[in-house]
Design a protein around this motif. Structure first.
Motif, PDB file in Angstrom:
ATOM      1  N   VAL A 119       0.834  -1.201   0.000  1.00 25.58           N
ATOM      2  CA  VAL A 119       0.000   0.000   0.000  1.00 25.58           C
ATOM      3  C   VAL A 119       0.871   1.254   0.000  1.00 25.58           C
ATOM      4  CG1 VAL A 119      -1.689   1.343   1.301  1.00 25.58           C
ATOM      5  CG2 VAL A 119      -1.950  -1.137   1.123  1.00 25.58           C
ATOM      6  N   ARG A 120       1.883   1.271   0.841  1.00 23.85           N
ATOM      7  CA  ARG A 120       2.772   2.436   0.898  1.00 23.85           C
ATOM      8  C   ARG A 120       3.511   2.634  -0.417  1.00 23.85           C
ATOM      9  NH1 ARG A 120       4.993   5.931   4.296  1.00 23.85           N
ATOM     10  NH2 ARG A 120       4.004   5.005   6.144  1.00 23.85           N
ATOM     11  N   ALA A 121       4.043   1.557  -0.973  1.00 23.09           N
ATOM     12  CA  ALA A 121       4.807   1.676  -2.214  1.00 23.09           C
ATOM     13  C   ALA A 121       3.940   2.205  -3.350  1.00 23.09           C
ATOM     14  CB  ALA A 121       5.404   0.321  -2.584  1.00 23.09           C
ATOM     15  N   LEU A 122       2.699   1.750  -3.421  1.00 19.02           N
ATOM     16  CA  LEU A 122       1.796   2.241  -4.457  1.00 19.02           C
ATOM     17  C   LEU A 122       1.395   3.687  -4.189  1.00 19.02           C
ATOM     18  CD1 LEU A 122      -0.486  -0.893  -4.922  1.00 19.02           C
ATOM     19  CD2 LEU A 122       1.122   0.033  -6.595  1.00 19.02           C
ATOM     20  N   GLY A 123       1.095   4.001  -2.927  1.00 24.06           N
ATOM     21  CA  GLY A 123       0.711   5.361  -2.569  1.00 24.06           C
ATOM     22  C   GLY A 123       1.808   6.363  -2.882  1.00 24.06           C
ATOM     23  N   GLU A 124       3.049   5.965  -2.678  1.00 21.61           N
ATOM     24  CA  GLU A 124       4.177   6.853  -2.966  1.00 21.61           C
ATOM     25  C   GLU A 124       4.333   7.119  -4.454  1.00 21.61           C
ATOM     26  OE1 GLU A 124       7.353   4.827  -0.998  1.00 21.61           O
ATOM     27  OE2 GLU A 124       6.974   5.830   0.939  1.00 21.61           O
TER      28      GLU A 124
ATOM     29  N   LYS B 211      -1.682   6.337   9.527  1.00 22.85           N
ATOM     30  CA  LYS B 211      -0.260   6.628   9.363  1.00 22.85           C
ATOM     31  C   LYS B 211       0.068   6.984   7.922  1.00 22.85           C
ATOM     32  CE  LYS B 211       1.307   2.736  10.891  1.00 22.85           C
ATOM     33  NZ  LYS B 211       2.252   1.657  11.264  1.00 22.85           N
ATOM     34  N   LEU B 212      -0.510   6.248   6.990  1.00 22.88           N
ATOM     35  CA  LEU B 212      -0.207   6.458   5.579  1.00 22.88           C
ATOM     36  C   LEU B 212      -0.784   7.786   5.076  1.00 22.88           C
ATOM     37  CD1 LEU B 212      -0.891   2.805   4.381  1.00 22.88           C
ATOM     38  CD2 LEU B 212       1.337   3.903   4.567  1.00 22.88           C
ATOM     39  N   THR B 213      -1.992   8.092   5.492  1.00 19.78           N
ATOM     40  CA  THR B 213      -2.584   9.362   5.050  1.00 19.78           C
ATOM     41  C   THR B 213      -1.862  10.552   5.686  1.00 19.78           C
ATOM     42  OG1 THR B 213      -4.290   9.163   6.771  1.00 19.78           O
ATOM     43  CG2 THR B 213      -4.843   8.379   4.563  1.00 19.78           C
ATOM     44  N   ALA B 214      -1.343  10.349   6.905  1.00 23.32           N
ATOM     45  CA  ALA B 214      -0.570  11.421   7.550  1.00 23.32           C
ATOM     46  C   ALA B 214       0.692  11.736   6.760  1.00 23.32           C
ATOM     47  CB  ALA B 214      -0.213  11.017   8.979  1.00 23.32           C
ATOM     48  N   ASP B 215       1.150  10.752   6.001  1.00 22.50           N
ATOM     49  CA  ASP B 215       2.323  10.953   5.138  1.00 22.50           C
ATOM     50  C   ASP B 215       1.940  11.495   3.772  1.00 22.50           C
ATOM     51  OD1 ASP B 215       4.028  10.060   7.112  1.00 22.50           O
ATOM     52  OD2 ASP B 215       4.050   7.985   6.402  1.00 22.50           O
ATOM     53  N   GLY B 216       0.672  11.834   3.609  1.00 18.92           N
ATOM     54  CA  GLY B 216       0.225  12.451   2.370  1.00 18.92           C
ATOM     55  C   GLY B 216      -0.193  11.489   1.276  1.00 18.92           C
TER      56      GLY B 216
END
Length: 257
Positions: free
Chosen positions: A20-25, A46-51
């Motif tokens: 999820v993080r890798a795709l979101g980035e 946590k992930l949304t807090a990272d934008g």
């Protein structure tokens, strides 16, 4: 990959969270799906807090009705799915002859039926659009016998062949289906097998002769991000002519098998 939409199961932690993080980035809109609602919401926060553009969808991959509802909700809220990553998985350790009915049924319900239910729901929508890419996170145990891992290995082998057969059938619609097969990876699933973390980590790396298990030639465990990067590659246009492929990410533990 910017602006595309993905659904990732098993997204509350481990490899699923890393995917999820890798795709979101990469500016993909991600539907993070998991049965554990509390843990999922904590992860997504946590992930949304990272934008990152990630939304939580609580769902049980062992229920075909639940899966259909979740996929409908995802497409209504985020738009048509371009990518699917089947990362939900469970592990029950036992000698094959001592496995309980419940252990066997639960393992296959998540690791095999879950892949079937979610893939079917998503690919039937992708066919209409004649595009899409699917990656199933399997295991190097799908092709290498492991002591006390008969249910897990068998379920991953079934999911592997299902994904390849699906890929063969939907290739004519421009849909690609591939697999990533991790080995020992630093996740809660792996650490849950350990009684003494230091001893178990060393055994994984060096091998265990009594269990007929070789070590890891690269001399380290995988990090979830190692697996996630392989998943992203197979989803991306860089892999646009690759389908029905099984990419092993295990530091050489299966000796290239």
């Amino acid at each position: 990959m910017e602006g595309k939409t993905a659904l990732v199961t098993g997204a509350a932690g481990g490899i699923g969270e890393a995917v999820v993080r890798a795709l979101g980035e990469r500016e993909v809109k991600v539907a993070a799906v998991d049965k554990d609602g509390d843990r999922l919401r904590e992860t997504v926060s946590k992930l949304t807090a990272d934008g990152l553009h990630v939304e939580a969808f609580v769902g049980d991959v062992t229920s075909s009705a639940d899966v259909e509802k979740v996929v409908d909700d995802v497409e209504r809220r985020l738009g048509p799915l371009d990518f699917l990553v089947n990362a939900a998985g469970v592990l029950r350790l036992s000698e094959a002859r001592k496995l309980t009915d419940a252990d066997w049924s639960f393992t296959f319900a998540v690791n095999t039926s879950g892949v079937f239910f979610v893939s079917r729901a998503v690919v039937n929508r992708m066919v209409e659009r004649r595009r899409g890419a699917i990656v199933t996170v399997a295991s190097n145990a799908a092709s290498t016998a492991r002591v006390e891992m008969a249910a897990y290995a068998a379920s991953k082998a079934a999911a592997t062949m299902f994904t390849k057969c699906l890929g063969l059938e939907v290739a004519k619609y421009g849909i690609r289906c591939n697999l990533v097969a991790p080995g020992s990876t630093e996740t809660p699933m792996l650490s849950g097998m350990w009684k003494d973390a230091d001893v178990a980590r060393a055994a994984s790396i060096q091998g265990v002769a009594s269990a007929y298990r070789v070590g890891i030639p690269l001399q380290r465990l995988a990090h979830p991000d190692h697996v996630a990067q392989a998943v992203v590659f197979l989803l991306s246009d860089q892999a646009s002519h690759i389908t029905m492929h099984d990419l092993t990410v295990d530091g050489g533990a299966a000796l290239g098998a």
